[in-house]
Write an enzyme that holds these catalytic residues in place. Structure first.
Site, PDB file in Angstrom:
ATOM      1  N   GLU A  95       0.826  -1.211   0.000  1.00 50.04           N
ATOM      2  CA  GLU A  95       0.000   0.000   0.000  1.00 50.04           C
ATOM      3  C   GLU A  95       0.855   1.254   0.000  1.00 50.04           C
ATOM      4  O   GLU A  95       1.898   1.298   0.647  1.00 50.04           O
ATOM      5  CB  GLU A  95      -0.807   0.057   1.306  1.00 50.04           C
ATOM      6  CG  GLU A  95      -2.063  -0.744   1.305  1.00 50.04           C
ATOM      7  CD  GLU A  95      -2.816  -0.554   2.622  1.00 50.04           C
ATOM      8  OE1 GLU A  95      -3.250  -1.572   3.164  1.00 50.04           O
ATOM      9  OE2 GLU A  95      -2.959   0.587   3.100  1.00 50.04           O
ATOM     10  N   CYS A 108       3.138   8.546   1.199  1.00 52.82           N
ATOM     11  CA  CYS A 108       3.523   7.640   2.279  1.00 52.82           C
ATOM     12  C   CYS A 108       3.822   6.282   1.654  1.00 52.82           C
ATOM     13  O   CYS A 108       2.961   5.699   0.996  1.00 52.82           O
ATOM     14  CB  CYS A 108       2.370   7.543   3.274  1.00 52.82           C
ATOM     15  SG  CYS A 108       2.621   6.303   4.552  1.00 52.82           S
ATOM     16  N   CYS A 115       5.152  -6.905   8.309  1.00 49.38           N
ATOM     17  CA  CYS A 115       6.007  -6.334   9.354  1.00 49.38           C
ATOM     18  C   CYS A 115       6.089  -7.338  10.494  1.00 49.38           C
ATOM     19  O   CYS A 115       5.145  -8.084  10.750  1.00 49.38           O
ATOM     20  CB  CYS A 115       5.379  -5.035   9.867  1.00 49.38           C
ATOM     21  SG  CYS A 115       6.361  -4.184  11.126  1.00 49.38           S
ATOM     22  N   CYS A 119       3.233  -4.360  16.788  1.00 60.78           N
ATOM     23  CA  CYS A 119       2.527  -3.311  17.547  1.00 60.78           C
ATOM     24  C   CYS A 119       1.049  -3.686  17.659  1.00 60.78           C
ATOM     25  O   CYS A 119       0.423  -4.107  16.688  1.00 60.78           O
ATOM     26  CB  CYS A 119       2.682  -1.945  16.878  1.00 60.78           C
ATOM     27  SG  CYS A 119       4.390  -1.385  16.843  1.00 60.78           S
ATOM     28  N   CYS A 122      -1.798  -2.144  15.290  1.00 61.11           N
ATOM     29  CA  CYS A 122      -1.476  -1.953  13.873  1.00 61.11           C
ATOM     30  C   CYS A 122      -1.907  -3.152  13.027  1.00 61.11           C
ATOM     31  O   CYS A 122      -1.632  -4.304  13.378  1.00 61.11           O
ATOM     32  CB  CYS A 122       0.024  -1.732  13.733  1.00 61.11           C
ATOM     33  SG  CYS A 122       0.540  -1.454  12.027  1.00 61.11           S
ATOM     34  N   CYS A 336      -3.655   1.788   8.344  1.00 59.28           N
ATOM     35  CA  CYS A 336      -2.544   1.300   7.523  1.00 59.28           C
ATOM     36  C   CYS A 336      -2.623  -0.213   7.418  1.00 59.28           C
ATOM     37  O   CYS A 336      -2.789  -0.897   8.406  1.00 59.28           O
ATOM     38  CB  CYS A 336      -1.198   1.574   8.183  1.00 59.28           C
ATOM     39  SG  CYS A 336      -0.913   3.239   8.640  1.00 59.28           S
TER      40      CYS A 336
HETATM   41  N1  SAH Z   1       7.218   0.864  11.562  1.00 56.83           N
HETATM   42  C1  SAH Z   1       7.302   2.289  11.538  1.00 56.83           C
HETATM   43  C2  SAH Z   1       6.563   2.943  10.390  1.00 56.83           C
HETATM   44  C3  SAH Z   1       5.225   2.402   9.986  1.00 56.83           C
HETATM   45  S1  SAH Z   1       3.853   2.706  11.030  1.00 56.83           S
HETATM   46  C4  SAH Z   1       6.883   2.874  12.854  1.00 56.83           C
HETATM   47  O1  SAH Z   1       6.492   2.120  13.732  1.00 56.83           O
HETATM   48  O2  SAH Z   1       7.002   4.077  13.033  1.00 56.83           O
HETATM   49  C5  SAH Z   1       3.497   4.423  10.855  1.00 56.83           C
HETATM   50  C6  SAH Z   1       2.837   5.026  12.079  1.00 56.83           C
HETATM   51  O3  SAH Z   1       1.450   4.646  12.169  1.00 56.83           O
HETATM   52  C7  SAH Z   1       3.477   4.598  13.387  1.00 56.83           C
HETATM   53  O4  SAH Z   1       3.565   5.689  14.250  1.00 56.83           O
HETATM   54  C8  SAH Z   1       2.482   3.579  13.882  1.00 56.83           C
HETATM   55  O5  SAH Z   1       2.636   3.358  15.247  1.00 56.83           O
HETATM   56  C9  SAH Z   1       1.179   4.213  13.482  1.00 56.83           C
HETATM   57  N2  SAH Z   1       0.016   3.325  13.451  1.00 56.83           N
HETATM   58  C10 SAH Z   1      -0.063   2.054  13.050  1.00 56.83           C
HETATM   59  N3  SAH Z   1      -1.317   1.588  13.163  1.00 56.83           N
HETATM   60  C11 SAH Z   1      -2.056   2.595  13.643  1.00 56.83           C
HETATM   61  C12 SAH Z   1      -3.424   2.727  13.987  1.00 56.83           C
HETATM   62  N4  SAH Z   1      -4.282   1.719  13.851  1.00 56.83           N
HETATM   63  N5  SAH Z   1      -3.841   3.927  14.443  1.00 56.83           N
HETATM   64  C13 SAH Z   1      -2.963   4.959  14.575  1.00 56.83           C
HETATM   65  N6  SAH Z   1      -1.680   4.896  14.268  1.00 56.83           N
HETATM   66  C14 SAH Z   1      -1.213   3.720  13.812  1.00 56.83           C
END
Ligand code: SAH
Length: 347
Positions: A95, A108, A115, A119, A122, A336
Site C-alpha cells: 500500500e 507515504c 512487518c 505493535c 497496527c 494502515c
Molecule cells: N514501523 C514504523 C513505520 C510504519 S507505522 C513505525 O512504527 O514508526 C506508521 C505510524 O502509524 C506509526 O507511528 C504507527 O505506530 C502508526 N500506526 C499504526 N497503526 C495505527 C493505527 N491503527 N492507528 C494509529 N496509528 C497507527
C-alpha cells in the site's frame, strides 16, 4: 531483487556508471540510462528510445527492471487522498498513500511486505513479515503515483507498512537515490523516516548524517505502558530510545518528531501528558498526536475529541510543540495495512 540479476534501479549514479562501463558501454550511456529511470521514470527499457536496441537487449538479459502494477486505488471524496494498492513482480502487494496538502503532495510509502514488529494496534503486522522491499521497489511507489496523477510529489514519508530500521541498508539507499540531484532530487529535508525504535539502527542512521527527519513512534509516556502496546519495548527500554533521539538531533541538527497515537483509556490521561512532558524534557522536538485508527482485530478505541484537545493543551502549556494530525482520507480509510489485508482475504 531476483537471483543473479542486477537490480538496476537500486544502483546509485556512480554504480550505474560502473555497471555500464563494465559491460562495454560508454559512460554517457549510463547517464542516459539513469535519467530514464530516475528523471523520466519510465516503466520499462522499451521506452528508453535513445538507447540502442542492442544495449536495451543486453539490459533485459542481465538486469531486473522493477515496476509496479496498480491493483486498486481508492480516492477520498473529502480531500482527494488516494490510497493505492500495488502488485510487485512476485505477486505480493503493498500500500502507498498520496495526500494533497496546500504545501504540496506527500506520499507515504511502505518499506516491507508485512512487518514483524507486532505493535498491538497496527493492522500491517497481523500476518508477520514476508520480505523486505528493495530500494527500487520503494522508489517505484512514488514514481508510479506521479505517473498515475501526472503531479509532482514534494514530500515523502516512510510510514506505510513495515519497519524501515528493519530494512536498514535498502532504506538508506532509497533516501540517497530519492535525494540525488541527478535523479528524483527531492530534498532530504522533505523526507521523513518513521521507526518503532530500533536503537542501534537509529544511532547508525544518525551517523550517516543525512538531513532527513526521524520520527519515533512513541505512543506511551513510560516503559510499562509502552510494553503493553509495542513488543519492541522488550528489547529497547523507552529511555534508551529517547536517548537515541537526542543523539540523532546532536548528530544531524534535525528536530525529532514523536508520534503518539492516542488510545482511549490507555495512554490519554492528564497524568500521561505530564509524564510525557517529563520524558521529553530538553529535547528539540515536535509531538504529533494521532487519534488511533481502530482495527477490527483489536478492541482499541479512539479517545474522544475533548480528551484529545485536553491532552494537546496540557502539552502546549508545558512548553511542548504539538499538533493533532489531520486525519486524511477518513472516508476511504481503514488503518494502515487494511487495504492490503482486504485484498489478500479476497483473493
Ligand atoms: N514501523 C514504523 C513505520 C510504519 S507505522 C513505525 O512504527 O514508526 C506508521 C505510524 O502509524 C506509526 O507511528 C504507527 O505506530 C502508526 N500506526 C499504526 N497503526 C495505527 C493505527 N491503527 N492507528 C494509529 N496509528 C497507527
Amino acid at each position: 531483487m531476483s537471483g543473479e540479476f542486477t537490480d538496476i534501479k537500486s544502483l546509485t549514479y556512480d554504480e550505474v556508471m560502473a555497471f555500464v562501463t563494465s559491460i562495454g558501454e560508454k559512460p554517457f550511456r549510463g547517464k542516459q540510462l539513469y535519467e530514464w529511470m530516475h528523471v523520466h521514470r519510465v516503466a520499462s527499457y522499451q521506452e528508453m528510445t535513445n538507447l540502442s536496441k542492442a544495449f536495451r537487449q543486453q539490459l533485459e538479459d542481465t538486469t531486473t527492471y522493477t515496476s509496479l502494477t496498480k491493483v486498486d486505488c481508492q480516492i477520498s471524496k473529502e480531500d482527494g487522498t488516494r490510497k493505492y494498492l500495488f502488485a510487485l513482480a512476485d505477486g505480493n502487494v503493498v500500500e502507498s498513500v498520496l495526500m494533497r496538502y496546500k504545501h504540496g503532495n506527500s506520499v507515504c510509502v511502505s518499506s516491507q511486505v508485512g512487518c514483524r514488529m507486532g505493535c498491538r494496534f497496527c493492522a500491517s503486522t497481523l500476518d508477520g513479515l514476508l520480505r523486505n522491499l528493495t530500494a527500487s521497489e520503494i522508489l517505484d511507489q512514488i514514481y508510479a503515483i506521479e505517473r498515475d496523477t501526472k503531479e509532482r510529489v514534494s514530500n515523502v514519508v516512510v510510514m506505510g507498512t513495515g519497519e524501515p530500521m528493519d530494512n536498514y541498508d535498502n532504506i538508506v539507499r532509497f533516501v540517497k537515490l530519492l535525494s540525488d540531484e541527478h535523479g528524483a532530487n527531492i530534498s532530504q529535508r522533505n523526507i521523513t523516516v518513521s521507526t518503532c525504535g530500533i536503537v542501534p539502527r537509529m544511532r547508525q542512521l544518525a551517523d550517516e548524517k543525512l538531513q532527513i527527519t526521524l520520527a519515533l513512534s512513541l505512543h506511551a509516556c513510560n516503559q510499562q505502558k509502552r510494553l503493553e502496546l509495542m513488543p519492541v519495548a522488550n528489547k529497547y527500554d523507552i529511555h534508551e530510545v529517547v536517548d537515541a533521539c537526542r543523539y540523532y538531533f546532536e548528530q544531524t541538527g534535525r528536530r525529532i518528531t514523536f508520534e503518539y497515537s492516542l488510545v482511549g483509556g490507555v495512554n490519554d490521561s492528564s497524568q500521561d501528558a505530564e509524564e510525557l512532558t517529563a520524558l521529553l524534557q530538553g529535547i528539540n522536538c515536535h509531538v504529533n498526536l494521532i487519534p488511533v485508527n481502530p482495527i477490527k482485530e483489536r478492541d482499541y478505541v479512539q479517545s474522544n475529541r475533548a480528551v484529545v484537545e485536553a491532552f494537546k493543551n496540557k502539552l502546549e502549556k508545558n512548553g511542548i510543540n504539538v499538533t493533532i494530525r489531520r486525519e486524511m482520507g477518513r472516508d476511504i480509510d481503514g488503518a494502515c495495512g487494511q487495504l492490503r489485508r482486504k485484498h489478500i482475504s479476497e483473493t
